[in-house]
Design a protein around this motif. Structure first.
Motif, mmCIF file in Angstrom:
data_model
loop_
_atom_site.group_PDB
_atom_site.id
_atom_site.type_symbol
_atom_site.label_atom_id
_atom_site.label_comp_id
_atom_site.label_asym_id
_atom_site.label_seq_id
_atom_site.Cartn_x
_atom_site.Cartn_y
_atom_site.Cartn_z
ATOM 1 N N UNK A 119 0.732 -1.180 -0.081
ATOM 2 C CA UNK A 119 0.020 -0.055 0.057
ATOM 3 C C UNK A 119 0.971 1.171 -0.124
ATOM 4 N N UNK A 120 1.927 1.384 0.850
ATOM 5 C CA UNK A 120 2.962 2.518 0.897
ATOM 6 C C UNK A 120 3.718 2.733 -0.651
ATOM 7 N N UNK A 121 3.895 1.401 -1.125
ATOM 8 C CA UNK A 121 4.551 1.554 -2.574
ATOM 9 C C UNK A 121 3.572 2.177 -3.481
ATOM 10 N N UNK A 122 2.411 1.922 -3.418
ATOM 11 C CA UNK A 122 1.365 2.240 -4.573
ATOM 12 C C UNK A 122 1.131 3.779 -4.283
ATOM 13 N N UNK A 123 1.124 4.193 -3.090
ATOM 14 C CA UNK A 123 0.924 5.473 -2.586
ATOM 15 C C UNK A 123 2.001 6.356 -2.881
ATOM 16 N N UNK A 124 3.347 6.032 -2.828
ATOM 17 C CA UNK A 124 4.361 6.540 -3.276
ATOM 18 C C UNK A 124 4.794 6.820 -4.530
ATOM 19 N N UNK A 125 4.344 5.704 -5.537
ATOM 20 C CA UNK A 125 4.357 5.670 -7.107
ATOM 21 C C UNK A 125 3.050 6.723 -7.414
ATOM 22 N N UNK A 126 2.090 6.734 -6.981
ATOM 23 C CA UNK A 126 0.886 7.745 -7.513
ATOM 24 C C UNK A 126 1.564 9.176 -7.062
ATOM 25 N N UNK A 127 2.153 9.409 -5.954
ATOM 26 C CA UNK A 127 2.538 10.681 -5.491
ATOM 27 C C UNK A 127 3.553 10.990 -6.555
#
Length: 158
Positions: A119-127
């Protein structure tokens, strides 16, 4: 062939990123609680993070295929992370010949840690993707297609 090389590079990057984060998480018990063990916890956590990131990348490549990050939901991404953590715990249990008590402690721990990391990886990628978008808030009504773009859109040429 190039697609597979990019996926392998992405899996290595994911594994190294998770290893770094899990290394820091492994340092917390020693700094905060004064836990002193024979095996250095940051190193153990870092190795597990590397393996979890690699397994998660493989699961994601097999299940989601060619979807982009903006096409995936956060709960689904976290679910694939949890699945990767469960697969890793099964692998560790098989290789290490662990008993049921160890497996029952390891499986949910790795599943939760992998889900949070995914979840953190996806949030960082989206950001990161959002920050790369141009901040062009001009008048889009005035935008015109070139003649070449019109022909291509209408199927009238290359």
């Amino acid at each position: 062939m190039r697609t597979w090389l990019l996926r392998i590079r992405g899996a290595i990057g994911m594994g190294l990123t998770w290893a770094a984060v899990w290394f820091v998480a492994g340092s917390v018990p020693r700094w905060v609680f004064g836990v002193n063990t024979d095996a250095p916890l940051p190193l153990v956590f870092g190795v597990f993070g590397l393996m979890a990131g690699l397994v998660f990348s493989a699961v994601l490549a097999l299940t989601e295929g060619n979807r982009r990050f903006d096409q995936m939901s956060l709960p689904r991404f976290a679910g694939w992370g949890a699945m990767g953590g469960l697969l890793l715990s099964a692998l560790v249990a098989k290789v290490g010949s662990l008993g049921w008590g160890d497996v029952l402690a390891l499986a949910p721990t790795l599943a939760i840690a992998s889900a949070v990391s995914a979840a953190g990886s996806l949030a960082m990628a989206r950001r990161a993707a959002r920050q790369e978008l141009p901040d062009n808030r001009g008048n889009t009504a005035e935008a015109k297609l070139t003649e070449h773009e019109k022909r291509k859109l209408l199927g009238g040429g290359n």
